[in-house]
Motif scaffolding. Structure first.
Motif, PDB file in Angstrom:
ATOM      1  N   LEU A 197       0.391  -1.458  -0.211  1.00 33.89           N
ATOM      2  CA  LEU A 197       0.296   0.122  -0.202  1.00 33.89           C
ATOM      3  C   LEU A 197       0.954   1.321   0.090  1.00 33.89           C
ATOM      4  CD1 LEU A 197      -2.390   1.381   0.217  1.00 33.89           C
ATOM      5  CD2 LEU A 197      -2.597   1.643   2.431  1.00 33.89           C
ATOM      6  N   SER A 198       1.992   1.308   0.283  1.00 34.64           N
ATOM      7  CA  SER A 198       3.041   2.462   0.599  1.00 34.64           C
ATOM      8  C   SER A 198       3.057   2.633  -1.010  1.00 34.64           C
ATOM      9  CB  SER A 198       4.370   2.429   1.370  1.00 34.64           C
ATOM     10  OG  SER A 198       3.351   2.019   2.647  1.00 34.64           O
ATOM     11  N   MET A 199       3.520   1.605  -1.270  1.00 36.90           N
ATOM     12  CA  MET A 199       3.571   1.883  -2.454  1.00 36.90           C
ATOM     13  C   MET A 199       2.937   2.328  -3.559  1.00 36.90           C
ATOM     14  SD  MET A 199       7.412   0.781  -2.823  1.00 36.90           S
ATOM     15  CE  MET A 199       7.165   1.807  -0.712  1.00 36.90           C
ATOM     16  N   ARG A 200       1.995   1.897  -3.704  1.00 37.77           N
ATOM     17  CA  ARG A 200       0.794   2.395  -4.368  1.00 37.77           C
ATOM     18  C   ARG A 200       0.084   3.602  -3.786  1.00 37.77           C
ATOM     19  NH1 ARG A 200      -3.639  -2.797  -5.622  1.00 37.77           N
ATOM     20  NH2 ARG A 200      -2.198  -4.014  -5.838  1.00 37.77           N
ATOM     21  N   THR A 201       0.328   4.370  -2.446  1.00 38.19           N
ATOM     22  CA  THR A 201      -0.579   5.440  -2.080  1.00 38.19           C
ATOM     23  C   THR A 201       0.517   6.418  -3.183  1.00 38.19           C
ATOM     24  OG1 THR A 201      -0.810   4.482  -0.268  1.00 38.19           O
ATOM     25  CG2 THR A 201      -0.040   6.561  -0.356  1.00 38.19           C
ATOM     26  N   PHE A 202       2.371   5.950  -3.372  1.00 39.53           N
ATOM     27  CA  PHE A 202       2.574   6.927  -4.154  1.00 39.53           C
ATOM     28  C   PHE A 202       2.592   7.016  -5.515  1.00 39.53           C
ATOM     29  CE2 PHE A 202       7.026   7.798  -5.392  1.00 39.53           C
ATOM     30  CZ  PHE A 202       7.559   9.360  -4.276  1.00 39.53           C
ATOM     31  N   CYS A 203       2.002   6.065  -5.966  1.00 39.04           N
ATOM     32  CA  CYS A 203       1.436   5.830  -6.886  1.00 39.04           C
ATOM     33  C   CYS A 203       0.088   6.654  -7.433  1.00 39.04           C
ATOM     34  CB  CYS A 203       2.577   5.744  -8.280  1.00 39.04           C
ATOM     35  SG  CYS A 203       1.775   4.014  -7.949  1.00 39.04           S
TER      36      CYS A 203
END
Lengths: 186, 186
Positions: free
Chosen positions: B93-99
């Motif tokens: 989710l961290s990675m997804r939040t960023f994009c």
DNA sequence: GCCGCCATGTAATTTGTTACATGATTCT
DNA sequence: AGAATCATGTAACAAATTACATGGCGGC
């Protein structure tokens, strides 16, 4: 294509950068060593999700800059619709807390203090990152809105961890010397 | 001897149990599959940190019960004085939040809702675990004091995660349709 | 002179996941 | 009839860490 690969794409969607740079910037959110990142980048370049060029530097070693291709952008966007897996946390402190009754109180306190210090450092680091985002860019409609979300995610967690440490420490200190329990006896 | 091995010892220091049982009980705090646990247990038995015996069951398959030896206990206690490593969290989710700026708002909301549901489930699970510990055992001096600490650790984190989800959702919903940013433009 | 930062890469090893394998019982 | 739970184990694969390798620059 594993999560880290997509994470790298996510950072590259913001601005072209070198592997070294990606390694540093991804750290607060996903721990990965350069030895894992470099091979993934070159695999993604082979697959034409990325393209690269070298920048010559004179005081420092040359840099290899990666840029997201259109294929890469497409791949990233597709990824956003896949089922979100649950997060994985591996914290040795959890395992240690469970058998803390086996050690002396001073050691228990030291363990928690170590972790507390970690969270303080982490909060400071996130605070510094947050300060870089000006107020007007924290609004919905900017890319930085999501930077802000992500930093807050880290801060919420670090704060919770810090609070837990403080709470445990008061419990450990408040209670004077009570005899600890022994093996297999409740 | 890795962290999971020590974690298994920590659980066995409380009561002798089977690999299957350990697998289930360690889940909320350290995700590990049975295929990783069984080999570790047999290695630790070879090293004489554990001993085992079989229990015959009639309605269910037989169980192999592991017990901590004195050597195992010593090893666990020593471990408690080693430097505590930082926790490792891998959250897609961290990675997804960023994009997230690359996807539509409905999808963004769905992603966060999925995670929110996860935290709700997790909080309920921890609550159930907590309820099993009677009030009088939650005090310092009992082993259960540390069970309580550990469960609270999970709850503090899950609550923080849940609050973050709620906060993000209000932000995403509150803002009416504002055009999303595009690639490489701030 | 040694350490840390910058910068890239590979090799070896450990850790963790998915898949294979078996088999009875209980729930839907 | 098919899936889920109980119960143990191995094999193959993927992911992550540690170690090896190189080399200049700047600080103490």
């Amino acid at each position: 294509m594993n999560t880290l690969s997509y994470g790298l794409l996510a950072f590259l969607a913001r601005e072209p950068s070198s592997g070294y740079d990606l390694m540093l910037r991804i750290q607060p959110f996903w721990q990965a060593k350069h030895s894992q990142i470099y091979p993934l980048l070159s695999i993604m370049e082979e697959k034409e999700l990325l393209s690269s060029y070298w920048i010559k530097q004179f005081d420092k070693p040359d840099k290899k800059i990666y840029t997201l291709t259109e294929q890469g952008t497409r791949k990233l966007k597709e990824w956003m619709y896949k089922t979100l897996p649950d997060p994985v946390t591996r914290d040795e402190l959890s395992m240690r807390t469970f058998c803390m009754w086996m050690t002396d109180r001073d050691n228990a306190i030291e363990i928690i203090e170590t972790r507390k210090a970690y969270f303080v450092r982490r909060l400071e680091a996130f605070e510094a990152l947050k300060d870089k985002i000006p107020d007007e860019k924290r609004q919905f409609g900017n890319k930085e809105f999501y930077d802000y979300m992500l930093i807050q995610k880290g801060m919420f967690n670090a704060s919770a961890g810090l609070e837990w440490c403080k709470w445990v420490l008061t419990m450990l200190r408040e209670q004077a010397s009570i005899e600890p329990p022994t093996l297999y006896s409740s």
